[in-house]
Design a protein around this motif. Structure first.
Motif, PDB file in Angstrom:
ATOM      1  N   THR A  83       0.572  -0.993  -0.244  1.00 51.93           N
ATOM      2  CA  THR A  83      -0.011  -0.066  -0.274  1.00 51.93           C
ATOM      3  C   THR A  83       1.121   1.004  -0.596  1.00 51.93           C
ATOM      4  O   THR A  83       1.105   2.225  -0.603  1.00 51.93           O
ATOM      5  CB  THR A  83      -0.905   0.014   0.883  1.00 51.93           C
ATOM      6  OG1 THR A  83      -1.461  -1.270   2.176  1.00 51.93           O
ATOM      7  CG2 THR A  83      -2.049   0.734   0.917  1.00 51.93           C
ATOM      8  N   VAL A 125      -4.965 -10.131  -3.215  1.00 48.41           N
ATOM      9  CA  VAL A 125      -4.492 -10.089  -1.159  1.00 48.41           C
ATOM     10  C   VAL A 125      -2.866 -10.149  -1.182  1.00 48.41           C
ATOM     11  O   VAL A 125      -2.924 -10.162   0.608  1.00 48.41           O
ATOM     12  CB  VAL A 125      -5.351 -10.971  -1.217  1.00 48.41           C
ATOM     13  CG1 VAL A 125      -7.063 -10.872  -0.861  1.00 48.41           C
ATOM     14  CG2 VAL A 125      -4.849 -12.737  -1.427  1.00 48.41           C
ATOM     15  N   PRO A 141       3.027  -9.381   0.751  1.00 48.45           N
ATOM     16  CA  PRO A 141       3.879 -10.589   1.510  1.00 48.45           C
ATOM     17  C   PRO A 141       4.761 -10.914  -0.213  1.00 48.45           C
ATOM     18  O   PRO A 141       6.203 -11.068  -0.175  1.00 48.45           O
ATOM     19  CB  PRO A 141       3.052 -11.949   1.759  1.00 48.45           C
ATOM     20  CG  PRO A 141       1.922 -11.279   1.479  1.00 48.45           C
ATOM     21  CD  PRO A 141       1.915 -10.151   1.111  1.00 48.45           C
ATOM     22  N   ILE A 180      -6.006 -11.346   5.870  1.00 44.03           N
ATOM     23  CA  ILE A 180      -5.127 -12.069   4.750  1.00 44.03           C
ATOM     24  C   ILE A 180      -4.544 -10.933   3.981  1.00 44.03           C
ATOM     25  O   ILE A 180      -4.977  -9.936   3.749  1.00 44.03           O
ATOM     26  CB  ILE A 180      -6.227 -12.739   3.562  1.00 44.03           C
ATOM     27  CG1 ILE A 180      -7.034 -13.657   4.545  1.00 44.03           C
ATOM     28  CG2 ILE A 180      -5.719 -13.034   2.708  1.00 44.03           C
ATOM     29  CD1 ILE A 180      -7.400 -14.555   3.656  1.00 44.03           C
ATOM     30  N   GLY A 181      -3.306 -11.237   3.807  1.00 40.05           N
ATOM     31  CA  GLY A 181      -2.635 -10.538   3.341  1.00 40.05           C
ATOM     32  C   GLY A 181      -1.917  -9.135   4.124  1.00 40.05           C
ATOM     33  O   GLY A 181      -2.000  -8.007   3.815  1.00 40.05           O
ATOM     34  N   LYS A 196      -4.925  -7.404   5.724  1.00 36.32           N
ATOM     35  CA  LYS A 196      -6.240  -7.066   5.051  1.00 36.32           C
ATOM     36  C   LYS A 196      -7.175  -7.606   5.656  1.00 36.32           C
ATOM     37  O   LYS A 196      -7.141  -8.365   5.869  1.00 36.32           O
ATOM     38  CB  LYS A 196      -6.253  -6.407   3.393  1.00 36.32           C
ATOM     39  CG  LYS A 196      -4.645  -5.640   3.077  1.00 36.32           C
ATOM     40  CD  LYS A 196      -5.043  -4.789   1.568  1.00 36.32           C
ATOM     41  CE  LYS A 196      -4.791  -4.070   1.148  1.00 36.32           C
ATOM     42  NZ  LYS A 196      -3.503  -5.177   0.280  1.00 36.32           N
ATOM     43  N   PHE A 199     -12.120  -6.593   0.152  1.00 38.88           N
ATOM     44  CA  PHE A 199     -11.410  -6.575   0.754  1.00 38.88           C
ATOM     45  C   PHE A 199     -11.025  -5.131   1.452  1.00 38.88           C
ATOM     46  O   PHE A 199     -11.485  -4.220   0.007  1.00 38.88           O
ATOM     47  CB  PHE A 199      -9.744  -6.624  -0.120  1.00 38.88           C
ATOM     48  CG  PHE A 199      -9.482  -8.558   0.631  1.00 38.88           C
ATOM     49  CD1 PHE A 199     -10.410  -9.525  -0.452  1.00 38.88           C
ATOM     50  CD2 PHE A 199      -8.306  -8.723   1.578  1.00 38.88           C
ATOM     51  CE1 PHE A 199      -9.883 -10.919  -0.252  1.00 38.88           C
ATOM     52  CE2 PHE A 199      -8.152  -9.863   1.569  1.00 38.88           C
ATOM     53  CZ  PHE A 199      -9.164 -10.868   0.787  1.00 38.88           C
ATOM     54  N   THR A 201      -9.065  -1.390   0.170  1.00 36.70           N
ATOM     55  CA  THR A 201      -8.117  -1.256  -0.160  1.00 36.70           C
ATOM     56  C   THR A 201      -6.770  -0.779   1.527  1.00 36.70           C
ATOM     57  O   THR A 201      -5.442  -0.983   0.644  1.00 36.70           O
ATOM     58  CB  THR A 201      -8.225  -0.458  -0.877  1.00 36.70           C
ATOM     59  OG1 THR A 201      -9.061   0.835  -0.148  1.00 36.70           O
ATOM     60  CG2 THR A 201      -8.739  -1.004  -1.555  1.00 36.70           C
ATOM     61  N   VAL A 202      -6.904  -0.867   2.545  1.00 37.93           N
ATOM     62  CA  VAL A 202      -5.993  -0.128   2.810  1.00 37.93           C
ATOM     63  C   VAL A 202      -5.308  -1.266   4.366  1.00 37.93           C
ATOM     64  O   VAL A 202      -6.697  -2.130   5.015  1.00 37.93           O
ATOM     65  CB  VAL A 202      -6.526   0.941   3.579  1.00 37.93           C
ATOM     66  CG1 VAL A 202      -5.324   1.937   4.866  1.00 37.93           C
ATOM     67  CG2 VAL A 202      -7.165   2.356   2.963  1.00 37.93           C
ATOM     68  N   LYS A 203      -4.420  -1.100   4.729  1.00 37.68           N
ATOM     69  CA  LYS A 203      -3.782  -2.129   5.955  1.00 37.68           C
ATOM     70  C   LYS A 203      -4.950  -1.414   7.713  1.00 37.68           C
ATOM     71  O   LYS A 203      -4.976  -0.719   7.164  1.00 37.68           O
ATOM     72  CB  LYS A 203      -2.773  -1.774   6.193  1.00 37.68           C
ATOM     73  CG  LYS A 203      -2.168  -3.139   6.640  1.00 37.68           C
ATOM     74  CD  LYS A 203      -1.187  -3.524   6.302  1.00 37.68           C
ATOM     75  CE  LYS A 203      -0.329  -4.863   6.257  1.00 37.68           C
ATOM     76  NZ  LYS A 203      -0.147  -5.840   5.006  1.00 37.68           N
TER      77      LYS A 203
END
Lengths: 519, 425
Positions: free
Chosen positions: A130, A302, A306, B201-202, B204, B232, B234-236
C-alpha cells in the motif's frame, strides 16, 4: 555375497560418512558406547540397533537419494557454440538495459540508505504494497516479448546446408534452429504416472459423488508420504497432485528444503534487514512488477505485501547464485559508480535474479501454501534456482525456454498438424500465446488452484516439460474453435480466458488419448 | 392467462418475463432462454417479475389490492424486511433463540459465561434508541470496546460510523433532532460490538458475500451458491484508534471502497470464495477450513429458521439474499447483515460472469428449463442445481424421513436412523 554388492555397500558407507549426517551418526555412536565392551559381538549388536533406528534409516535413504541426484543433474554446460554466443549477447543487452536505467535515473546500482530513509522504510515495511507506489519511469529490464523476439532471431550458422532434402517441418515454427525434442511416445514413458488409469488430485471423477473412495485413497497415500520424510516418496506423491492442506509439508520435502529449523527464518530476517538498510536501483522495478502483475490479478492481489517483501529479499540473497552453476547463463557484471568517483564491477543484482517482467507471479501462488513469509521465501528460491530460472536461459537444456518453445511447436505439429498449419496460414503463430503462459509457469493465466496442481507435477517430475505439454493441451482443448479463426485477434479471444480450465485432465488427454478430431 | 402446451416443432411461449431493474445480467439471462419473451408490466402481463423491493412492496400493499395469479412469481417476499432490515433481523434471531431456550432445545444451550454454545453467530447488538439504556450498561462493563453504528434501513455502508466513547452516542442522540446527517428522526439504528480481531489476509480485512436463494420458508427450502466472494479493504488494517475515522480501513462495502484512492479496477478488491478456501486449507488445514464453512452454512440455516412463522410463506415468491459474514482470527464466522437486493451492478469482468451464473442457476431452480410458471404444482427437488448447493429442503427431508421410517419398521429396526438427510447437516 557378490563382490558387486559389497562394493555397492562400501560406496554407500562412503557417501554417508562424507555427508553432514555422517558426522552426526558417528557422534551418536561414539557417545552411546560405553568405554569397554565385553565382546565384539556386543559392539556389533549395539551398532545394529542404532542403524535400525527409523530416523537414521530415513536420513540414510535421503542422503543416498541426494548423492544419486547429484549425478543426474545436467553437468555439462552448454557446448553448442552459437547458443553460447547467443546467451552472451543476450546478457550484454540486459546489462545495457540496466545501465540505461541507472543513467536515466541518475542513481547508483546500490547504495546504503540514510538514517531517515531507513526509519521511513522500516515503518512502511509491514504494508509495503500500500505504501509504495508504481513509478512508470522505471521500465522493466526485459519483458517476455523481448526474450521471445530474441529467441526467434537465433539461427544455426550451419543449418542452411541441411534444409534441402531433409526434414523441414521444424522451420514452419518460429524457433528456427534444430534442437532434439522428445516426441509424444517418449513423453508417455516419461510421464507414465499421469496416465488415465491412475487416480489424481485435480481430476474430477465421472460419478459426481461427494465422497470419492479413490480420492480418499490418494489422500491417505499423500499423508503417508508426508509422514515418511523420504524425499523420493514425496516426489512420487507430488506427481499425483497434492491436496491444499498437505502442500506445506510435501513440497519442502520433495524439494529437499528444510523449513523446520530456524536457520531459514534467521536468514530471511537478515535479508529483511538488508532491504531496510541498502537500496537497489532494481527495487523500484520489483515494486512495479508486483503492482502491475500479481497485485493486479484476481487470484493474488491480496498477497501484494508478502510477494513484494519476498521479492525484495530475493534480490539480495547471494545464495541464489547457485542457479548459475548448472546453467550456461551467468550473473550480470555491471559497473557500479562509487560515491568517491571510482568504479567497481559487481554481479548485479547481488542474488543474480534478473527479473523478467512478471517475475512476481512465481511468488504469489506460494502464498496459498505457506503463511510464514520466510517459508514462502525458501520455497520460492528453491523453485526459482532449480526450475524457473531456466525459463530465462538460452541453451539446449530440455528445461530451458528455448527448448521448451521448440517442444511446444513440435508437439503441436505432431498431434495437430492441421491446426498448426491452419493457424500458420492465417499468420497466427501459436508459440506467441504459449510463450506467455510458459514464461510464468501459467500463474496469472490459470486459476490459482490449477497453477498449484500443475506445479505439484513440475516438482514431482522435476521437469518443466509439463509447460509445453500443458500449453499444447490447451490448444487441443480449444482446437475446434481455433480451426475457425482467421485473424490473430480471434485466436486471442479464444485463448484469452483460461478461468475454468482444469489443466491436469487436459494434460492426460493430450498425452494419452490419440487424436481423433482431425484424422 | 394460461400456459400454452409446448409444441414439439416451434418453441412456444413458456414464460413472459419482466423486470424493473434494467441490468444486463438479468435481461441477458432472460432473453437467452428458449420460450421466454418479454412481458408487459403495465398490463400485468408477466409470469416472472424481477423487481426491486419497493415495487414488490407496492404490489403487495393493501391499497393496490392486487393479487398474484397462479402463473406469476416475483423476486421478493412481501415482508422480507424481517430478515433484511438490520434491527428486525437481530430481533427475530434473538427471539428465535429465546423460543428454543424456552422449549429446552439443546441447540440453545449456554456456556458458563451465558453465551449460546451453538447459536452465537451475531455480534452483540442493540437497537437504538429502544435498547439505549441496556447498551449503556453493557458499555460501562467494557469501556474500552469499539462499537459500530448503522442505520437499520440503509445499505451499502451509508451512515455508518464507529464509536468508542459513550459521549459519541449521547451527542448523536441529543443532536438527533435537527441534525442534517439524519434526516428522519424516527430512523432506527443498530449498534453492534465491533469484531476486534478479524481474520486478516495479506494484512487486510475482508468480509464474505454469500448468495442464498430461498424458494419457501415453511417448509424451508434454501440453496447456497458456491460462487461468492470476499471483499477487501484497500488499506491495511490497524486496530488503532486514530484510524477510527478512516472508514476505508474498516468497511469492506464495495460501494465505499470504490471511493478509496487505492481502488483497483481489475479485481475490484474481490476475491473468490474458492480462493479463500484454497488459502484456508493450505495455511490452516482442511479440518479448520471445513469447520469454518460448516459454521457459515449453520448460521445461514438458523437465521432462516428464525424467520419461519415471521415471513409469510407465499407460493408466488422467491428471494435471492446477499449474506454478509465476517470471519475472525479463530476462523469463527459472524453474521453481519442480509441484503434483499444484492447489487447487480457489475464491477469487473469476473464479477459480471459470476453474477450472470448465479442468476442463471437461480432461474433454473425457480422455473425449471422448458417449463412454465404454475404455483399450484408441487415440484420436487430441483433437477438442475448449477452452482447452488442445497442448504435445507425440509419438504424433501420429511419425505425421506418417512420413507426411512417405513423401511425401518419393515426391518424391525427401532433404533434412530443415522442416514444423512437431504440437508447439509
Amino acid at each position: 555375497m557378490t563382490s558387486g554388492n559389497t562394493s555397492k555397500q562400501n560406496k554407500i558407507v562412503e557417501i554417508i560418512l562424507q555427508s553432514e549426517m555422517g558426522y552426526s551418526i558417528k557422534n551418536k555412536i561414539h557417545n552411546s558406547l560405553p568405554d569397554h565392551f565385553e565382546s565384539k559381538q556386543a559392539l556389533k549388536d549395539k551398532m545394529k540397533t542404532l542403524l535400525s533406528n527409523a530416523e537414521i534409516k530415513q536420513s540414510i535413504c535421503n542422503e543416498i537419494y541426494r548423492f544419486n541426484s547429484k549425478y543426474k543433474v545436467n553437468q555439462g554446460k552448454e557446448e553448442v557454440d552459437y547458443l553460447l554466443e547467443a546467451q552472451k549477447k543476450w546478457e550484454e543487452q540486459l546489462i545495457k538495459s540496466i545501465n540505461t536505467i541507472a543513467s536515466e535515473r541518475g542513481k547508483p546500482l546500490a547504495a546504503p540508505m540514510g538514517d531517515h530513509d531507513v526509519a521511513n522504510f522500516r515503518r512502511k515495511w509491514k504494508s509495503l504494497g500500500t505504501e509504495m507506489n508504481e513509478d512508470t519511469n522505471y521500465k522493466p529490464i526485459y519483458s517476455q516479448k523481448d526474450l521471445f523476439a530474441y529467441l526467434c532471431k537465433i539461427r544455426n550458422p550451419n543449418y542452411k546446408e541441411f534444409v534441402m532434402g531433409q526434414e523441414t517441418r521444424g522451420t514452419l515454427g518460429l524457433i528456427k534452429i534444430p534442437l532434439a525434442t522428445i516426441d509424444i511416445k517418449e513423453l508417455q514413458n516419461q510421464f507414465i504416472d499421469l496416465s488415465l488409469d491412475r487416480s489424481h488430485i485435480g481430476v474430477e471423477q465421472a460419478d459426481n459423488s461427494n465422497t470419492n473412495p479413490i480420492e480418499e485413497q490418494v489422500v491417505l497415500a499423500l499423508s503417508a508420504a508426508s509422514t515418511s520424510s523420504l524425499i523420493p516418496v514425496a516426489l512420487r506423491a507430488c506427481r499425483f497432485g497434492v491436496t491444499p492442506s498437505l502442500r506445506c509439508t510435501l513440497w519442502p520435502l520433495a524439494l529437499d528444503i528444510d523449513l523446520e529449523s530456524r536457520k531459514g527464518q534467521i536468514e530471511f530476517i537478515n535479508l529483511e534487514k538488508d532491504v531496510l538498510t541498502n537500496s537497489l536501483l532494481l527495487d523500484q522495478i520489483f515494486i512495479n512488477d508486483v503492482k502491475s502483475n500479481s497485485a493486479n490479478d484476481d487470484n493474488y492481489f491480496v498477497f501484494e505485501d508478502p510477494t513484494l517483501q519476498v521479492l525484495l529479499c530475493a534480490a539480495r540473497d547471494y545464495k541464489m547464485m547457485s542457479m548459475y552453476t548448472h546453467s550456461n547463463a551467468s550473473p550480470l557484471k555491471c559497473v557500479n559508480k562509487l560515491i568517491d568517483g571510482g568504479q567497481e564491477i559487481v554481479a548485479y543484482p547481488p542474488s543474480g535474479l534478473i527479473p523478467m517482467y512478471g517475475v512476481s507471479y512465481f511468488i504469489s501462488p506460494l502464498c496459498y501454501v505457506f503463511s510464514h513469509h520466510w517459508k514462502i521465501y525458501s520455497t520460492f528460491t528453491a523453485m526459482y534456482t532449480r526450475y524457473f530460472h531456466k525459463l530465462t536461459v538460452i541453451s539446449t537444456d530440455t528445461n530451458s525456454i528455448l527448448s521448451l518453445s521448440k517442444h511446444f511447436e513440435m508437439l503441436l505439429i505432431e498431434k495437430h498438424p492441421m491446426l498448426f498449419l491452419h493457424l500458420i496460414s492465417c499468420g497466427i503463430q501459436p508459440l506467441k500465446f504459449a510463450f506467455r503462459w510458459m514464461t510464468c509457469a501459467f500463474a496469472g493465466y490459470l486459476e490459482a488452484e490449477q497453477v498449484l496442481l500443475l506445479w505439484d507435477r513440475i516438482i514431482g517430475f522435476k521437469s518443466l516439460l509439463l509447460l509445453p505439454i500443458a500449453a499444447t493441451a490447451i490448444f487441443e482443448f480449444r482446437s475446434s474453435n481455433l480451426m475457425q479463426v482467421q485473424r490473430s485477434e480471434e485466436a486471442e479471444a479464444v485463448l484469452y480466458n483460461l478461468n475454468h480450465v482444469a489443466i491436469i485432465p487436459l494434460i492426460q488427454q493430450f498425452l494419452f488419448v490419440p487424436n481423433q478430431l482431425l484424422i | 392467462m394460461s400456459i400454452p402446451n409446448t409444441a414439439p416443432t416451434k418453441p412456444a411461449t413458456l414464460v413472459r418475463w419482466a423486470t424493473d431493474v434494467e441490468k444486463s445480467v438479468i435481461t441477458a439471462n432472460c432473453e437467452k432462454r428458449p420460450g421466454w419473451v418479454r412481458g408487459n408490466i403495465e398490463n400485468d402481463d408477466w409470469n416472472f417479475y424481477w423487481t426491486s423491493v419497493f415495487t414488490t412492496r407496492s404490489i403487495f400493499s393493501l391499497e393496490t389490492g392486487y393479487r398474484l395469479a397462479d402463473d406469476q412469481i416475483i423476486s421478493h417476499f412481501p415482508n422480507h424486511y424481517e430478515l433484511t432490515r438490520k434491527d428486525h433481523m437481530v430481533r427475530n434471531c434473538k427471539r428465535y433463540r429465546k423460543d428454543l431456550e424456552r422449549e429446552g432445545n439443546p441447540l440453545a444451550d449456554k456456556d458458563e459465561f451465558g453465551r449460546y454454545v451453538y447459536l452465537d453467530f451475531l455480534p452483540q447488538t442493540y437497537i437504538l434508541p429502544a435498547d439505549y439504556n441496556i447498551f449503556v450498561e453493557e458499555f460501562r462493563r467494557n469501556p474500552s470496546s469499539t462499537w459500530i453504528v448503522k442505520p437499520a434501513g440503509k445499505a451499502q455502508g451509508i451512515g455508518i460510523f464507529l464509536v468508542n466513547k459513550i459521549s459519541q452516542i449521547k451527542k448523536w442522540s441529543k443532536d438527533k433532532a435537527g441534525s442534517q446527517q439524519i434526516p428522519h428522526t424516527k430512523d432506527v439504528y443498530i449498534i453492534s460490538k465491533y469484531i476486534p480481531d478479524p481474520l486478516l489476509i495479506g494484512g487486510k480485512k475482508f468480509d464474505l458475500r454469500m448468495y442464498v436463494l430461498v424458494t419457501s420458508y415453511t417448509p424451508l427450502k434454501a440453496y447456497v451458491h458456491t460462487q461468492g466472494f470476499c471483499r477487501f479493504c484497500t488499506v491495511k488494517y490497524t486496530a488503532s484508534l486514530n484510524e477510527l475515522d478512516n472508514l476505508f480501513v474498516h468497511l469492506t462495502n464495495v460501494a465505499i471502497q470504490k471511493h478509496g484512492e487505492e481502488y483497483n479496477e481489475t479485481h475490484g478488491g474481490k476475491w473468490s470464495i474458492k480462493n479463500l478456501r484454497l488459502f484456508l486449507e493450505g495455511t490452516y488445514g482442511k479440518r479448520a477450513s471445513d469447520k469454518c464453512f460448516d459454521e457459515i452454512f449453520w448460521l445461514i440455516h438458523h437465521s432462516l429458521k428464525a424467520m419461519q412463522g415471521v415471513i409469510s410463506t407465499d407460493r408466488h415468491c422467491f428471494e435471492l439474499y446477499g449474506y454478509d459474514v465476517i470471519i475472525d482470527e479463530a476462523l469463527k464466522p459472524w453474521l453481519i447483515e442480509v441484503n434483499a437486493s444484492p447489487s447487480l451492478v457489475t464491477t469487473t469482468a469476473n464479477d459480471r460472469m459470476m453474477k450472470y451464473d448465479i442468476l442463471n442457476d437461480m432461474i433454473n431452480i425457480v422455473i425449471p428449463p422448458g417449463e412454465g410458471v404454475d404455483t399450484r404444482v408441487k415440484r420436487g427437488p430441483p433437477k438442475v442445481l448449477g452452482g447452488f448447493e442445497v442448504l435445507c429442503d425440509e419438504e424433501q427431508r420429511l419425505l425421506e424421513a418417512k420413507q426411512f421410517e417405513r423401511r425401518d419398521s419393515r426391518a424391525g429396526n427401532k433404533g434412530k436412523s443415522v442416514k444423512r438427510l437431504s440437508t447439509w447437516k
